[in-house]
Scaffold this motif. Structure first.
Motif, PDB file in Angstrom:
ATOM      1  N   CYS A 271       0.848  -1.189   0.000  1.00  0.00           N
ATOM      2  CA  CYS A 271       0.000   0.000   0.000  1.00  0.00           C
ATOM      3  C   CYS A 271       0.891   1.249   0.000  1.00  0.00           C
ATOM      4  O   CYS A 271       1.766   1.382   0.853  1.00  0.00           O
ATOM      5  N   PRO A 272       0.689   2.169  -0.947  1.00  0.00           N
ATOM      6  CA  PRO A 272       1.535   3.370  -0.981  1.00  0.00           C
ATOM      7  C   PRO A 272       1.265   4.330   0.169  1.00  0.00           C
ATOM      8  O   PRO A 272       2.078   5.223   0.427  1.00  0.00           O
TER       9      PRO A 272
ATOM     10  N   SER B 267       1.692  -4.821   3.389  1.00  0.00           N
ATOM     11  CA  SER B 267       1.774  -5.755   2.267  1.00  0.00           C
ATOM     12  C   SER B 267       0.384  -6.333   1.984  1.00  0.00           C
ATOM     13  O   SER B 267      -0.340  -6.708   2.914  1.00  0.00           O
ATOM     14  N   LEU B 268       0.034  -6.378   0.720  1.00  0.00           N
ATOM     15  CA  LEU B 268      -1.296  -6.798   0.323  1.00  0.00           C
ATOM     16  C   LEU B 268      -1.193  -7.958  -0.662  1.00  0.00           C
ATOM     17  O   LEU B 268      -0.517  -7.842  -1.690  1.00  0.00           O
ATOM     18  N   ASP B 269      -1.826  -9.078  -0.322  1.00  0.00           N
ATOM     19  CA  ASP B 269      -1.902 -10.218  -1.233  1.00  0.00           C
ATOM     20  C   ASP B 269      -3.234 -10.161  -1.964  1.00  0.00           C
ATOM     21  O   ASP B 269      -4.303 -10.110  -1.343  1.00  0.00           O
ATOM     22  N   VAL B 270      -3.153 -10.179  -3.289  1.00  0.00           N
ATOM     23  CA  VAL B 270      -4.341 -10.048  -4.129  1.00  0.00           C
ATOM     24  C   VAL B 270      -4.346 -11.175  -5.142  1.00  0.00           C
ATOM     25  O   VAL B 270      -3.314 -11.470  -5.761  1.00  0.00           O
ATOM     26  N   THR B 271      -5.491 -11.805  -5.325  1.00  0.00           N
ATOM     27  CA  THR B 271      -5.642 -12.795  -6.390  1.00  0.00           C
ATOM     28  C   THR B 271      -6.546 -12.190  -7.460  1.00  0.00           C
ATOM     29  O   THR B 271      -7.705 -11.851  -7.188  1.00  0.00           O
TER      30      THR B 271
ATOM     31  N   CYS C  36      -6.776  -0.950   0.326  1.00  0.00           N
ATOM     32  CA  CYS C  36      -5.992  -1.467   1.448  1.00  0.00           C
ATOM     33  C   CYS C  36      -6.924  -1.805   2.623  1.00  0.00           C
ATOM     34  O   CYS C  36      -7.672  -0.930   3.089  1.00  0.00           O
ATOM     35  N   PRO C  37      -6.896  -3.038   3.115  1.00  0.00           N
ATOM     36  CA  PRO C  37      -7.769  -3.399   4.235  1.00  0.00           C
ATOM     37  C   PRO C  37      -7.353  -2.765   5.562  1.00  0.00           C
ATOM     38  O   PRO C  37      -8.142  -2.720   6.501  1.00  0.00           O
ATOM     39  N   GLN C  38      -6.114  -2.273   5.633  1.00  0.00           N
ATOM     40  CA  GLN C  38      -5.625  -1.683   6.884  1.00  0.00           C
ATOM     41  C   GLN C  38      -6.008  -0.214   7.022  1.00  0.00           C
ATOM     42  O   GLN C  38      -6.480   0.216   8.066  1.00  0.00           O
TER      43      GLN C  38
ATOM     44  N   HIS D 197      -7.045   2.933   2.026  1.00  0.00           N
ATOM     45  CA  HIS D 197      -6.574   3.734   0.897  1.00  0.00           C
ATOM     46  C   HIS D 197      -6.881   3.000  -0.411  1.00  0.00           C
ATOM     47  O   HIS D 197      -6.733   1.788  -0.508  1.00  0.00           O
ATOM     48  N   ARG D 198      -7.325   3.745  -1.409  1.00  0.00           N
ATOM     49  CA  ARG D 198      -7.596   3.184  -2.736  1.00  0.00           C
ATOM     50  C   ARG D 198      -6.611   3.760  -3.733  1.00  0.00           C
ATOM     51  O   ARG D 198      -6.355   4.973  -3.737  1.00  0.00           O
ATOM     52  N   TRP D 199      -6.056   2.919  -4.575  1.00  0.00           N
ATOM     53  CA  TRP D 199      -5.114   3.372  -5.583  1.00  0.00           C
ATOM     54  C   TRP D 199      -5.146   2.445  -6.795  1.00  0.00           C
ATOM     55  O   TRP D 199      -5.761   1.381  -6.757  1.00  0.00           O
ATOM     56  N   GLU D 200      -4.505   2.894  -7.854  1.00  0.00           N
ATOM     57  CA  GLU D 200      -4.405   2.093  -9.070  1.00  0.00           C
ATOM     58  C   GLU D 200      -2.990   1.547  -9.188  1.00  0.00           C
ATOM     59  O   GLU D 200      -2.011   2.277  -8.986  1.00  0.00           O
ATOM     60  N   ALA D 201      -2.899   0.256  -9.502  1.00  0.00           N
ATOM     61  CA  ALA D 201      -1.594  -0.396  -9.642  1.00  0.00           C
ATOM     62  C   ALA D 201      -1.537  -1.117 -10.977  1.00  0.00           C
ATOM     63  O   ALA D 201      -2.510  -1.748 -11.408  1.00  0.00           O
TER      64      ALA D 201
END
Length: 246
Positions: A72-73, A78-82, A183-185, A188-192
């Motif tokens: 997350c910026p 750390s974010l695990d995404v499937t 980000c679940p913590q 925050h929303r962002w584009e990656a």
């Protein structure tokens, strides 16, 4: 009828891509995928067609769930995404439909800063030809897409080239894969950006190393050659590996 790449194909791809640039590796793998579907040389097709072929091969060989890890910026967590291939398929589907028709890069004409510019989408050959670490690489790529400029000039001003960049993304929307993440913590929303080529290369490289590990273990245990090991089905191979290490 599409032909699924064999283990020998995977080893060939891995060996061919080891000392290649990321763009050359992407084209090598995408060309293999396109050839298995009866497609044409993909180097001169738009980059979205390269991504489409890479995604097709990835789904056939490793399934349609792409595990990804990012940070997350905002909070650094750390974010695990499937990511499901279906999330990437709208752009890929358009590219595949064009590829089957013998796609050529889309073109457009735009007037700005006193210039009328005709340009085309980026191709695999363009991306492979430009070293991304070289000074001015981005603008070098943009110049490769210029078909004509009126009035003629030796070189377009940098601000005009910079303004052209987002128009290339609109011309070939499947060329860039961007995901919206939360980000679940910290919420925050962002584009990656998701680099499909890099993801597939990681899968191919890991699979090739597992195959070679099997070859090494069975060659030591039974004296088989690489060709003899590859001729054994994966299920029977696992059995031989188990009993030889017991």
């Amino acid at each position: 009828m599409p032909r699924r790449p064999t283990e020998a194909d995977v080893l060939h791809l891995w060996e061919g891509g080891l000392d290649s640039t990321p763009a050359a590796r992407a084209l090598l793998i995408a060309s293999t995928a396109a050839a298995s579907h009866g497609g044409q040389d993909i180097a001169d097709q738009p980059w979205s067609a390269v991504n489409s072929s890479l995604l097709e091969l990835r789904c056939e060989m490793f399934g349609d769930a792409l595990p990804c890890t990012t940070d997350c910026p905002a909070c650094g967590d750390s974010l695990d995404v499937t990511v499901a291939a279906e999330e990437l398929r709208p752009a890929a589907t358009r590219a595949r439909a064009g590829e089957e028709a013998g796609a050529v890069p889309a073109t457009d004409t735009w007037t700005t800063g006193g210039f009328t510019i005709t340009y085309r989408a980026l191709t695999g050959r363009d991306v492979r030809a430009v070293d991304p670490t070289a000074p001015g690489a981005r603008r070098t790529l943009l110049r490769r897409c210029l078909l004509s400029v009126s009035p003629p000039v030796d070189d377009l001003p940098d601000d005009v080239l910079d303004a052209l960049a987002p128009r290339l993304a609109e011309l070939d929307p499947g060329a860039d894969t961007v995901l919206t993440l939360d980000c679940p913590q910290c919420a925050h929303r962002w584009e990656a950006a998701l680099d499909i080529a890099d993801h597939v290369w990681t899968d191919v490289s890991g699979y090739a190393r597992r195959i070679l590990h099997d070859v090494h273990a069975l060659a030591r245990a039974y004296g088989w050659s690489e060709a003899e090991v590859l001729a054994v089905t994966p299920a029977r191979r696992r059995f031989y590996l188990e009993v030889s290490s017991g």
